[in-house]
Design a protein around this motif. Structure first.
Motif, PDB file in Angstrom:
ATOM      1  N   ASP A  22       0.827  -1.208   0.000  1.00  0.00           N
ATOM      2  CA  ASP A  22       0.000   0.000   0.000  1.00  0.00           C
ATOM      3  C   ASP A  22       0.859   1.254   0.000  1.00  0.00           C
ATOM      4  OD1 ASP A  22      -2.722   1.098   0.014  1.00  0.00           O
ATOM      5  OD2 ASP A  22      -2.136   1.912   1.965  1.00  0.00           O
ATOM      6  N   LYS A  23       1.960   1.225   0.720  1.00  0.00           N
ATOM      7  CA  LYS A  23       2.879   2.372   0.727  1.00  0.00           C
ATOM      8  C   LYS A  23       3.464   2.578  -0.673  1.00  0.00           C
ATOM      9  CE  LYS A  23       5.652   5.502   2.545  1.00  0.00           C
ATOM     10  NZ  LYS A  23       5.374   6.490   3.575  1.00  0.00           N
ATOM     11  N   TRP A  24       3.860   1.481  -1.321  1.00  0.00           N
ATOM     12  CA  TRP A  24       4.403   1.563  -2.680  1.00  0.00           C
ATOM     13  C   TRP A  24       3.354   2.136  -3.630  1.00  0.00           C
ATOM     14  CZ3 TRP A  24       3.016  -0.902  -7.265  1.00  0.00           C
ATOM     15  CH2 TRP A  24       3.914  -0.754  -8.320  1.00  0.00           C
ATOM     16  N   LYS A  25       2.125   1.638  -3.505  1.00  0.00           N
ATOM     17  CA  LYS A  25       1.046   2.131  -4.360  1.00  0.00           C
ATOM     18  C   LYS A  25       0.786   3.615  -4.114  1.00  0.00           C
ATOM     19  CE  LYS A  25      -1.559  -2.087  -5.246  1.00  0.00           C
ATOM     20  NZ  LYS A  25      -2.915  -2.631  -5.325  1.00  0.00           N
ATOM     21  N   ALA A  26       0.908   4.053  -2.882  1.00  0.00           N
ATOM     22  CA  ALA A  26       0.707   5.471  -2.570  1.00  0.00           C
ATOM     23  C   ALA A  26       1.759   6.329  -3.272  1.00  0.00           C
ATOM     24  CB  ALA A  26       0.775   5.688  -1.060  1.00  0.00           C
ATOM     25  N   LYS A  27       2.994   5.868  -3.251  1.00  0.00           N
ATOM     26  CA  LYS A  27       4.071   6.623  -3.898  1.00  0.00           C
ATOM     27  C   LYS A  27       3.916   6.658  -5.417  1.00  0.00           C
ATOM     28  CE  LYS A  27       7.734   5.980  -0.507  1.00  0.00           C
ATOM     29  NZ  LYS A  27       9.062   5.407  -0.261  1.00  0.00           N
ATOM     30  N   ARG A  32      -5.145   2.052  -4.283  1.00  0.00           N
ATOM     31  CA  ARG A  32      -4.685   1.660  -2.951  1.00  0.00           C
ATOM     32  C   ARG A  32      -5.520   0.548  -2.343  1.00  0.00           C
ATOM     33  NH1 ARG A  32      -2.718   6.292  -0.382  1.00  0.00           N
ATOM     34  NH2 ARG A  32      -2.184   4.879   1.308  1.00  0.00           N
ATOM     35  N   ILE A  33      -4.979  -0.052  -1.313  1.00  0.00           N
ATOM     36  CA  ILE A  33      -5.726  -1.001  -0.490  1.00  0.00           C
ATOM     37  C   ILE A  33      -6.577  -0.156   0.461  1.00  0.00           C
ATOM     38  CG2 ILE A  33      -5.558  -2.828   1.248  1.00  0.00           C
ATOM     39  CD1 ILE A  33      -2.760  -3.488   0.037  1.00  0.00           C
ATOM     40  N   PRO A  34      -7.885  -0.389   0.509  1.00  0.00           N
ATOM     41  CA  PRO A  34      -8.733   0.424   1.392  1.00  0.00           C
ATOM     42  C   PRO A  34      -8.296   0.331   2.858  1.00  0.00           C
ATOM     43  CG  PRO A  34     -10.075  -0.866  -0.111  1.00  0.00           C
ATOM     44  CD  PRO A  34      -8.656  -1.348  -0.264  1.00  0.00           C
ATOM     45  N   GLU A  35      -8.375   1.455   3.566  1.00  0.00           N
ATOM     46  CA  GLU A  35      -8.010   1.466   4.979  1.00  0.00           C
ATOM     47  C   GLU A  35      -8.834   0.453   5.761  1.00  0.00           C
ATOM     48  OE1 GLU A  35      -8.314   5.435   6.537  1.00  0.00           O
ATOM     49  OE2 GLU A  35      -6.435   6.057   5.584  1.00  0.00           O
ATOM     50  N   ARG A  36     -10.101   0.336   5.401  1.00  0.00           N
ATOM     51  CA  ARG A  36     -10.974  -0.617   6.090  1.00  0.00           C
ATOM     52  C   ARG A  36     -10.420  -2.037   5.978  1.00  0.00           C
ATOM     53  NH1 ARG A  36     -17.492  -1.293   5.805  1.00  0.00           N
ATOM     54  NH2 ARG A  36     -17.544  -3.281   6.899  1.00  0.00           N
ATOM     55  N   THR A  37      -9.915  -2.389   4.822  1.00  0.00           N
ATOM     56  CA  THR A  37      -9.347  -3.727   4.618  1.00  0.00           C
ATOM     57  C   THR A  37      -8.135  -3.939   5.524  1.00  0.00           C
ATOM     58  OG1 THR A  37     -10.115  -3.770   2.336  1.00  0.00           O
ATOM     59  CG2 THR A  37      -8.334  -5.294   2.905  1.00  0.00           C
ATOM     60  N   LEU A  38      -7.284  -2.942   5.610  1.00  0.00           N
ATOM     61  CA  LEU A  38      -6.097  -3.054   6.462  1.00  0.00           C
ATOM     62  C   LEU A  38      -6.489  -3.212   7.931  1.00  0.00           C
ATOM     63  CD1 LEU A  38      -3.878  -0.337   4.746  1.00  0.00           C
ATOM     64  CD2 LEU A  38      -3.641  -2.820   4.536  1.00  0.00           C
TER      65      LEU A  38
END
Length: 90
Positions: A22-27, A32-38
């Motif tokens: 998710d960090k890589w995808k943000a950069k 992104r991976i949804p926050e709820r999923t995390l």
């Protein structure tokens, strides 16, 4: 008991790498991976991986939701394990 430990190690490695992904995808400005999923993965016995990923990748560390819910999920994970052991299920 050994199987439970093995499964937890594998699951927490997966959740750890989810934070890195998710960090890589943000950069890279990717989907992104949804926050709820995390957060859900954290409560489903993945708190150690999510928490370690937060620290290792410096990801979501400023989000109040993560500052509260990840430690809470760690406590919940611990209580579930304690309950399983106390009831001699594992």
């Amino acid at each position: 008991m050994k199987l439970l430990i093995l499964l937890m190690v594998i699951w927490n490695l997966i959740t750890f790498f989810m934070m890195g992904l998710d960090k890589w995808k943000a950069k890279k400005e990717k989907q992104r991976i949804p926050e709820r999923t995390l957060i859900e993965c954290s409560f489903i016995m993945g708190a150690i991986g999510i928490g370690a990923g937060m620290l290792a990748f410096h990801h979501k560390t400023r989000k109040l939701k993560f500052q509260i819910l990840v430690p809470l999920s760690l406590v919940v994970n611990g209580l579930v394990i304690y309950g399983l052991v106390a009831l001699e299920i594992v």
